[in-house]
Motif scaffolding. Structure first.
Motif, PDB file in Angstrom:
ATOM      1  N   ARG A  57      34.144  46.831  20.693  1.00  0.00           N
ATOM      2  CA  ARG A  57      35.205  46.378  21.585  1.00  0.00           C
ATOM      3  C   ARG A  57      34.612  45.316  22.515  1.00  0.00           C
ATOM      4  N   ARG A  58      35.477  44.378  22.928  1.00  0.00           N
ATOM      5  CA  ARG A  58      35.038  43.261  23.767  1.00  0.00           C
ATOM      6  C   ARG A  58      35.989  43.065  24.948  1.00  0.00           C
ATOM      7  N   LEU A  59      35.452  42.398  25.948  1.00  0.00           N
ATOM      8  CA  LEU A  59      36.221  42.022  27.132  1.00  0.00           C
ATOM      9  C   LEU A  59      35.695  40.674  27.593  1.00  0.00           C
ATOM     10  N   ARG A  60      36.596  39.756  27.905  1.00  0.00           N
ATOM     11  CA  ARG A  60      36.197  38.449  28.446  1.00  0.00           C
ATOM     12  C   ARG A  60      36.787  38.296  29.835  1.00  0.00           C
ATOM     13  N   LYS A  61      35.946  37.781  30.738  1.00  0.00           N
ATOM     14  CA  LYS A  61      36.413  37.589  32.117  1.00  0.00           C
ATOM     15  C   LYS A  61      35.657  36.445  32.757  1.00  0.00           C
ATOM     16  N   VAL A  62      36.379  35.600  33.472  1.00  0.00           N
ATOM     17  CA  VAL A  62      35.747  34.578  34.298  1.00  0.00           C
ATOM     18  C   VAL A  62      35.321  35.246  35.598  1.00  0.00           C
ATOM     19  N   ILE A  63      34.052  35.104  35.937  1.00  0.00           N
ATOM     20  CA  ILE A  63      33.538  35.637  37.207  1.00  0.00           C
ATOM     21  C   ILE A  63      33.723  34.552  38.262  1.00  0.00           C
ATOM     22  N   ASP A  64      34.541  34.837  39.258  1.00  0.00           N
ATOM     23  CA  ASP A  64      34.807  33.823  40.278  1.00  0.00           C
ATOM     24  C   ASP A  64      34.297  34.281  41.651  1.00  0.00           C
ATOM     25  N   ASP A  65      34.453  33.394  42.613  1.00  0.00           N
ATOM     26  CA  ASP A  65      33.952  33.684  43.969  1.00  0.00           C
ATOM     27  C   ASP A  65      34.572  34.940  44.561  1.00  0.00           C
ATOM     28  N   SER A  66      35.841  35.199  44.272  1.00  0.00           N
ATOM     29  CA  SER A  66      36.463  36.398  44.838  1.00  0.00           C
ATOM     30  C   SER A  66      35.849  37.666  44.240  1.00  0.00           C
ATOM     31  N   ASP A  67      35.491  37.634  42.947  1.00  0.00           N
ATOM     32  CA  ASP A  67      34.803  38.784  42.343  1.00  0.00           C
ATOM     33  C   ASP A  67      33.473  39.043  43.041  1.00  0.00           C
ATOM     34  N   ILE A  68      32.726  37.970  43.270  1.00  0.00           N
ATOM     35  CA  ILE A  68      31.412  38.091  43.917  1.00  0.00           C
ATOM     36  C   ILE A  68      31.576  38.616  45.339  1.00  0.00           C
ATOM     37  N   GLU A  69      32.562  38.094  46.070  1.00  0.00           N
ATOM     38  CA  GLU A  69      32.802  38.551  47.448  1.00  0.00           C
ATOM     39  C   GLU A  69      33.186  40.024  47.469  1.00  0.00           C
ATOM     40  N   LEU A  70      34.110  40.419  46.605  1.00  0.00           N
ATOM     41  CA  LEU A  70      34.531  41.824  46.576  1.00  0.00           C
ATOM     42  C   LEU A  70      33.392  42.752  46.178  1.00  0.00           C
TER      43      LEU A  70
END
Length: 147
Positions: free
Chosen positions: A21-34
């Protein structure tokens, strides 16, 4: 953006070697902040452009455990899915993930102990052709017999 994923449960009785199984996600600044707020990891390599520029990474990077969290998402939501108990995880961090990177996480069944409901999973995360993280997880899968 996140790919549509199959959520739910695959019981131990239905798990087979090689299932992936796979998952794709863009890691953005809000992810890093949270993630920084939740984990209390405020290392400036994740938050301060000037500081991070002078590190071996040459710029800001995402928390390694934020990237590893995508593996947890696959295990808890897809393979085996709901009801899975995480028992062990090994990780090797091979390259940084930067804000804006599209990460593809993948989990693949490597071994199964049906009697003990244990599943060994090969885990990896990549940005493009670059593997940024790899490891192995051991989980206890749910069983249709205990529903």
């Amino acid at each position: 953006m996140q790919d549509e994923i199959r959520r739910g449960t695959i019981c131990i009785e239905d798990i087979e070697i090689g299932m992936t199984r796979r998952l794709r996600k863009v890691i953005d600044d809000s992810d890093i902040e949270l993630f920084g707020r939740v984990s209390t990891d405020r290392n400036p390599v994740h938050f301060d452009d000037d500081y991070a520029r002078d590190t071996i990474f040459g710029g800001r990077i995402a928390h390694g455990m934020l990237t590893a969290g995508l593996i947890s998402a696959i295990i808890g939501e897809q393979l085996p899915g709901h009801g899975t108990i995480y028992m062990k995880q090994s990780l090797v961090f091979l390259a940084p993930v930067r804000p804006g990177d599209m990460v593809e996480a993948e989990v693949k069944v490597a071994a199964i102990d049906y009697g003990r409901r244990r599943v060994t999973l090969e885990c990896r995360c990549a940005v493009g052709d670059t593997v940024v993280l790899k490891g192995e997880a051991l989980v206890m899968a749910p069983s249709a017999k205990f529903d």
